[in-house]
Each structure stands twice: as structure tokens, then as C-alpha cells.
Design a protein around this motif. Structure first.
Motif, PDB file in Angstrom:
ATOM      1  N   ASP A   1       0.837  -1.209   0.000  1.00  0.00           N
ATOM      2  CA  ASP A   1       0.000   0.000   0.000  1.00  0.00           C
ATOM      3  C   ASP A   1       0.867   1.253   0.000  1.00  0.00           C
ATOM      4  OD1 ASP A   1      -2.197  -1.633   0.117  1.00  0.00           O
ATOM      5  OD2 ASP A   1      -2.495  -1.427   2.285  1.00  0.00           O
ATOM      6  N   TYR A   2       2.006   1.150   0.687  1.00  0.00           N
ATOM      7  CA  TYR A   2       2.903   2.310   0.795  1.00  0.00           C
ATOM      8  C   TYR A   2       4.350   1.898   0.586  1.00  0.00           C
ATOM      9  CZ  TYR A   2      -1.263   4.230   2.862  1.00  0.00           C
ATOM     10  OH  TYR A   2      -2.550   4.620   3.054  1.00  0.00           O
ATOM     11  N   THR A   3       5.110   2.791  -0.021  1.00  0.00           N
ATOM     12  CA  THR A   3       6.550   2.569  -0.156  1.00  0.00           C
ATOM     13  C   THR A   3       7.277   3.462   0.856  1.00  0.00           C
ATOM     14  OG1 THR A   3       6.702   4.293  -1.858  1.00  0.00           O
ATOM     15  CG2 THR A   3       6.392   2.018  -2.622  1.00  0.00           C
ATOM     16  N   ILE A   4       8.482   3.065   1.198  1.00  0.00           N
ATOM     17  CA  ILE A   4       9.265   3.822   2.176  1.00  0.00           C
ATOM     18  C   ILE A   4       9.706   5.152   1.549  1.00  0.00           C
ATOM     19  CG2 ILE A   4      11.399   3.815   3.533  1.00  0.00           C
ATOM     20  CD1 ILE A   4      11.153   0.651   3.409  1.00  0.00           C
ATOM     21  N   GLY A   5       9.327   6.243   2.164  1.00  0.00           N
ATOM     22  CA  GLY A   5       9.698   7.564   1.653  1.00  0.00           C
ATOM     23  C   GLY A   5       8.514   8.355   1.144  1.00  0.00           C
TER      24      GLY A   5
ATOM     25  N   THR B   1       9.610  10.727   8.218  1.00  0.00           N
ATOM     26  CA  THR B   1       8.531  10.842   9.209  1.00  0.00           C
ATOM     27  C   THR B   1       8.505   9.575  10.073  1.00  0.00           C
ATOM     28  OG1 THR B   1       6.976   9.776   7.696  1.00  0.00           O
ATOM     29  CG2 THR B   1       7.063  12.196   7.646  1.00  0.00           C
ATOM     30  N   GLY B   2       7.775   9.665  11.153  1.00  0.00           N
ATOM     31  CA  GLY B   2       7.620   8.490  12.021  1.00  0.00           C
ATOM     32  C   GLY B   2       7.054   7.308  11.262  1.00  0.00           C
ATOM     33  N   SER B   3       6.058   7.560  10.410  1.00  0.00           N
ATOM     34  CA  SER B   3       5.438   6.466   9.643  1.00  0.00           C
ATOM     35  C   SER B   3       6.458   5.774   8.760  1.00  0.00           C
ATOM     36  CB  SER B   3       4.319   6.995   8.743  1.00  0.00           C
ATOM     37  OG  SER B   3       3.293   7.489   9.521  1.00  0.00           O
TER      38      SER B   3
ATOM     39  N   VAL C   1       8.889   3.651  10.864  1.00  0.00           N
ATOM     40  CA  VAL C   1       8.292   2.403  11.362  1.00  0.00           C
ATOM     41  C   VAL C   1       8.111   1.421  10.204  1.00  0.00           C
ATOM     42  CG1 VAL C   1       6.224   1.392  12.420  1.00  0.00           C
ATOM     43  CG2 VAL C   1       7.186   3.511  13.338  1.00  0.00           C
ATOM     44  N   LEU C   2       7.622   1.934   9.086  1.00  0.00           N
ATOM     45  CA  LEU C   2       7.439   1.074   7.908  1.00  0.00           C
ATOM     46  C   LEU C   2       8.772   0.450   7.491  1.00  0.00           C
ATOM     47  CD1 LEU C   2       5.563   0.089   5.591  1.00  0.00           C
ATOM     48  CD2 LEU C   2       6.208   2.158   4.322  1.00  0.00           C
ATOM     49  N   ALA C   3       9.810   1.279   7.418  1.00  0.00           N
ATOM     50  CA  ALA C   3      11.137   0.793   7.010  1.00  0.00           C
ATOM     51  C   ALA C   3      11.657  -0.252   7.992  1.00  0.00           C
ATOM     52  CB  ALA C   3      12.105   1.969   6.918  1.00  0.00           C
TER      53      ALA C   3
END
Ligand code: ATP
Length: 319
Positions: A134-138, A257-259, A262-264
Motif C-alpha cells: 500500500d505504501y513505499t518507504i519515503g 517521518t515516524g510512519s 516504522v514502515l522501514a
């Protein structure tokens, strides 16, 4: 002892450092030796590889860019060039590689996987254009950087009663433009996934002006056209004074960002976990807040799609 390597490749993105840190720390936690490859595939070919210790990834989680450096290596499409890369890993006893990058980097990883190295992809790109996540890092960091810029532009747009055209990155994907447009309250969002009729855009601006609207923000994804081209196109239909702003590489920098951190951290560690469980030729991702893995074949099966519901909403909210 099992040995794995990690590299960052393609355009850098905020959070790549956090992903590298997660790979190294998770690896060492699991009793694995982790090696860092500097300058992406170029470094793999040039044998620019160094064993990493816990301390080597200290004090980087908060930093943008990538400590391992990134590079484009067009010659990596050549089998003889990749053979050298495989040899450089194998001579050290490294049998697995985590590739943090975009879809181009995944193609290199897919080839290496077929040629003797177990590979795992981690989606590191601001573009958010990779299937299977759903999301990529960055993406989140770049989005917030754009929103900050758009907010500032809006202040001056209001003061001078002008139409601003803001060009944002994303290559062939419109996610950054769409999300930034919704979050920044843009009147018009132009994305490559949907054909936009410039005449219609001009008419909407004109209607707004007649209604007393003093300013307008147009966000154009680089995959559609440049801000300058957009201004030329608009002036074919209405007589307006526009200002163009190209945000450029500032979108790729800055602290994550924090998100994104955490994702990374989650994705980097999960990539190691999968490799230790003999999963290979896959990319990790997050879907509905659950960690997932998708084979490279499936990642490439379909072209990236925009969130149609969000695009519709952007139109409904910008009447
Ligand atoms: P971003 O989209 O964020 O810039 P990316 O990973 O898509 O990231 P690319 O420049 O497309 O960036 O690819 C990075 C590197 O991956 C290339 O420089 C090249 O070394 C390698 N690569 C790309 N395509 C292939 C391919 N078909 N076969 C082997 N290697 C490839």
C-alpha cells in the motif's frame, strides 16, 4: 555462519537508512553476518562491499538519504555484468541479498535471484508506485514535504490572488500529486493515470474566478507535463497570470517521518526473516497494515493503479 548483503538502489528516499538499519540489526539479532554494498548495483559490480556491525547503523534512523549511497547502473541489464556481481558475493560466502529500491531495482534483483543469489526486495521510493504494497518507504515523508511547500505557496497565492501551478515528482505515478492535492486543498490535480482535459480545467478556473475566487492551486504530476507546459496549455483557453513552482529534489530529502521509519523498520526486518526461511525472489510490503510478500513476477504483472475513490473525492471536494 549465514551471510547476507544489503544495498540501496535507484532514486534515494527518506527511510532507506531506517530500512538498512533494520536489516543489519535483525540479521545480527538472528546470528547472521550482514554486509553492506555501497553505491547500489554499481558497488556490487565494483566489489564495494563491507561487513557491517551494529554500530555502523547507529545514528542513522533519523537521517534522510542513504548511508550506503545509491547509484544508477544501466549496464546491470547485461548478464556478464551481473555475473561479476554474483561472483563478488559468492567469493565472500554471501548467498542472500536485500535490495531496497524501486521497481527498476527489483528487476535487477529478479535477475540475480535467477542467477544464484537469493534476493528480497524492500520498496524504497517516494513514488509509491510498486505493486504488492500500500505504501513505499519515503512516500509519507515526501508527501509531507510537498504539503508544507503547498501551504506556503497558498499563502502567497492568496495574497497576490494568483493561480499557482506546482509540479511534483512521481515519475509515471500520480500518488504524490493526488495525496498532496487532497491534503493541500488543491483546486486541480493532474495525474498520469487519468486523462485531463485542460480546456475543462481552464473553464473551472474561470467559473471560480467569476464566483469571486481569488486564487487557485494546480498540482501537476511530472508524468503528465511540466508546470511550464501546463501554463502554456492553460493560456490557450483563458487569460490568466500564473506562477509555476517546480519542487524538484527537495521532495526526496529530509528526515523521514515516524510512519516511514516504522514502515522501514518493519519491512527491513521482515525481509531478513523471509530470507532466513528460504523465501526468495519476492518483495515485502504492507497491505491493510499486515506484512505481505509478493513474488517479483506478480509485482510486475500489472501496472501501478491509482486509488480511484480518492481521485473521485478530490474532485468532489474541490468544486
Ligand atoms: P526510483 O523509481 O525511485 O528511481 P528504481 O529502483 O525504479 O527507483 P531505476 O533507475 O529504474 O530506479 O533502477 C535502479 C537500477 O536497477 C538501475 O540503475 C539498474 O542498475 C537496475 N535495473 C533496472 N532495470 C533493470 C533490468 N531490467 N535488469 C537489471 N537491472 C536493472
Amino acid at each position: 555462519m549465514k551471510k547476507i548483503a544489503v544495498l540501496t538502489s535507484g532514486g534515494d528516499s527518506p527511510g532507506m537508512n531506517a530500512a538498512v538499519r533494520a536489516v543489519v540489526r535483525k540479521g545480527i539479532y538472528e546470528g547472521v553476518e550482514v554486509h553492506g554494498v555501497y553505491q547500489g548495483y554499481q558497488g556490487l559490480v565494483n566489489d564495494n562491499i563491507k561487513k557491517l556491525e551494529l554500530g555502523d547503523v547507529g545514528d542513522i534512523i533519523q537521517r534522510g538519504g542513504t548511508k550506503l549511497y545509491s547509484a544508477r547502473c544501466p549496464e546491470f541489464i547485461e548478464p556478464e555484468v551481473r555475473k561479476k556481481a554474483v561472483e563478488n558475493l559468492q567469493k565472500r560466502g554471501i548467498d542472500s541479498l536485500v535490495v531496497i529500491g524501486g521497481d527498476g531495482s527489483y528487476r535487477g534483483a529478479q535477475r540475480l535471484n535467477e542467477e544464484g543469489i537469493k534476493t528480497m526486495g524492500v520498496p524504497g521510493t517516494i513514488d509509491n508506485d510498486i505493486n504488492g504494497t500500500d505504501y513505499t518507504i519515503g512516500f509519507d515523508t515526501a508527501l509531507n514535504t510537498i504539503i508544507d511547500a503547498v501551504d506556503r505557496i497558498r499563502d502567497t497565492a492568496t495574497s497576490h490572488e494568483r493561480t499557482f501551478i506546482v509540479e511534483v515528482m512521481g515519475r509515471d505515478a500520480g500518488d504524490l500529486a493526488l495525496w498532496a492535492g487532497v491534503a493541500g486543498g488543491a483546486e486541480t490535480i493532474l495525474i498520469p493515470e487519468s486523462h485531463s482535459d485542460i480546456k475543462e480545467v481552464a473553464e473551472r478556473i474561470e467559473t471560480g474566478m467569476k464566483r469571486g475566487k481569488k486564487h487557485s492551486i494546480i498540482i501537476v504530476a511530472e508524468g503528465v507535463m511540466t508546470a511550464a507546459q501546463c501554463a502554456v496549455e492553460l493560456r490557450k483557453y483563458i487569460n490568466i497570470d500564473t506562477r509555476e513552482s517546480v519542487l524538484g529534489h527537495m521532495q526526496r530529502g529530509g528526515k523521514p517521518t515516524g510512519s516511514d521509519r516504522v514502515l522501514a523498520s518493519r519491512l527491513g526486518a521482515y525481509a531478513v526473516e523471509l530470507l532466513l526461511n528460504d523465501v526468495r525472489g519476492h518483495a515485502v510490503g504492507i497491505e491493510n497494515n499486515r506484512l505481505t510478500k509478493t513474488s517479483f513476477d506478480r509485482v510486475f504483472e500489472e501496472s501501478h493503479r491509482i486509488d480511484e475513490g480518492l481521485f473521485r473525492l478530490s474532485k468532489e471536494l474541490s468544486i
